[in-house]
Design an enzyme around this catalytic site. Sequence first.
Site, PDB file in Angstrom:
ATOM      1  CG  HIS A   1      -2.104  -0.988   0.984  1.00 56.04           C
ATOM      2  ND1 HIS A   1      -3.342  -0.640   0.503  1.00 56.04           N
ATOM      3  CD2 HIS A   1      -2.137  -2.336   1.165  1.00 56.04           C
ATOM      4  CE1 HIS A   1      -4.104  -1.731   0.433  1.00 56.04           C
ATOM      5  NE2 HIS A   1      -3.387  -2.759   0.823  1.00 56.04           N
ATOM      6  CB  THR A   2       4.408   1.968  -0.291  1.00 57.93           C
ATOM      7  OG1 THR A   2       4.735   0.728  -0.932  1.00 57.93           O
ATOM      8  CG2 THR A   2       4.613   1.831   1.197  1.00 57.93           C
TER       9      THR A   2
ATOM     10  N   GLY B   1      -6.511 -14.098  -7.595  1.00 57.40           N
ATOM     11  CA  GLY B   1      -7.004 -13.586  -6.323  1.00 57.40           C
ATOM     12  C   GLY B   1      -6.164 -13.994  -5.131  1.00 57.40           C
TER      13      GLY B   1
ATOM     14  CB  SER C   1      -0.271  -9.349  -9.676  1.00 61.42           C
ATOM     15  OG  SER C   1      -0.854  -8.225 -10.309  1.00 61.42           O
TER      16      SER C   1
ATOM     17  CG  ASP D   1       0.304  -5.617  -8.794  1.00 58.76           C
ATOM     18  OD1 ASP D   1       1.097  -5.396  -7.866  1.00 58.76           O
ATOM     19  OD2 ASP D   1      -0.904  -5.884  -8.618  1.00 58.76           O
TER      20      ASP D   1
END
Length: 382
Positions: A26-27, A123, A127, A173
């Site tokens: 989450h960066t 999932g 990715s 990703d």
Amino acid sequence: MFEERFGTAPAGTWSAPGRVNLIGEHTDYNDGFVLPFAIQHRTHVALRIRDDGVIRVASTFDDETVELGLDDLTDVFPARRDEVAEWARYPLGVAWALRELAGEQAGSLTGVDLAFASNVPVGAGLSSSAAIEGATAVALAETWALDLDRTVLARAGRTAENEAVGAPTGIMDQMASMLGRADAATFLDCRSLEVEVVDLGFAAAGLEIVVIDTGVSHSHATGGYGERRAACERGAALMGVSALRDLGVDDLPRAAELMDDVTFRRVRHVVTENQRVIDTVRLLREAGPAAIGDLLVASHGSMRDDFEISVPELDTAVEAALSAGAVGARMTGGGFGGAAIALVAHDRVKQVTDAATAAFEASGFSAPTIFTVAPSDGAHRD
Ligand code: ADP
Ligand code: MG
């Protein structure tokens, strides 16, 4: 499958890998740092040129073959994307994004038939979406003779995912899938998109990355992901910076005064996680992969307690791996499900696998899927 669906042999095949994020979660959408590596699981695409302006896509995921005129892509995306089967929005979205980049060539691009087959688990936080985007991007860019570098192809994948699919993801990703190298990680500055290749040296150190896929499915398009992004934007605005990347650990006391507890903890995760990525790169270079275990464990704790994106299955996987002697372990990917990774000495892989399986059984969770991944090359023509 290509011959079955389209009646002839393809002209060539291309492929792109999934990825594991070693650290930096989450960066990416906070303009920060990430350290993913491409894995040996790949999505393959077979392609044939058509002599009209039609693009058709087929996948082992679905019996339906989806067809669109290249000239219609701009009408369909993003406004009428709901009319396209969800999986087909990934490859068709990439075609749309590349066509937008083709400039004067856009009107003269040739039609194509594309068929996809993949062994990237869906999932699981590995990715599969970037893999299908990356395979499509390298296949179409070469077929259409577009002179676009790999960073631009990664961006096209992100455009497809954000606008054609509607999932608000960052660029990590796609960059990992495009730029991966065997036995190395991709250290990416998500603001400048500058990349450094960082040798991992796992094999030489006798270490492996074990993936523990919890089987708990996550969804980017709904749920907590958008809420976390909003909290990060709120935190940056309160601190007067354009992105959380601009804050350091020293800024945290001031952040604590300016914002509510939840927003502060979201901010603290991102700020400390950026620092952990930088520290991981430094340790890999100075001391080798056996030295990064504590940073992986700290990253997991931050996601569990501050960002609150772990689930009991992920915590169980991490604890089981550590108790069985893993050097380090953490959840990987966007959270709310998916997989954990553990850095494990070669001769302990079986213990870690057995410990995770036993811990899941004892907790009443469905059995996890456990396998090892090797840092591998990025997208290319096969
Ligand atoms: P992941 O963590 O695996 O990237 P996402 O939800 O981001 O999970 O993307 C998964 C989606 O990507 C699938 O539900 C499907 O729509 C699409 N997808 C991935 N691989 C393929 C494939 N080989 N064929 C068709 N669609 C695919
Ligand atoms: Mg994805």
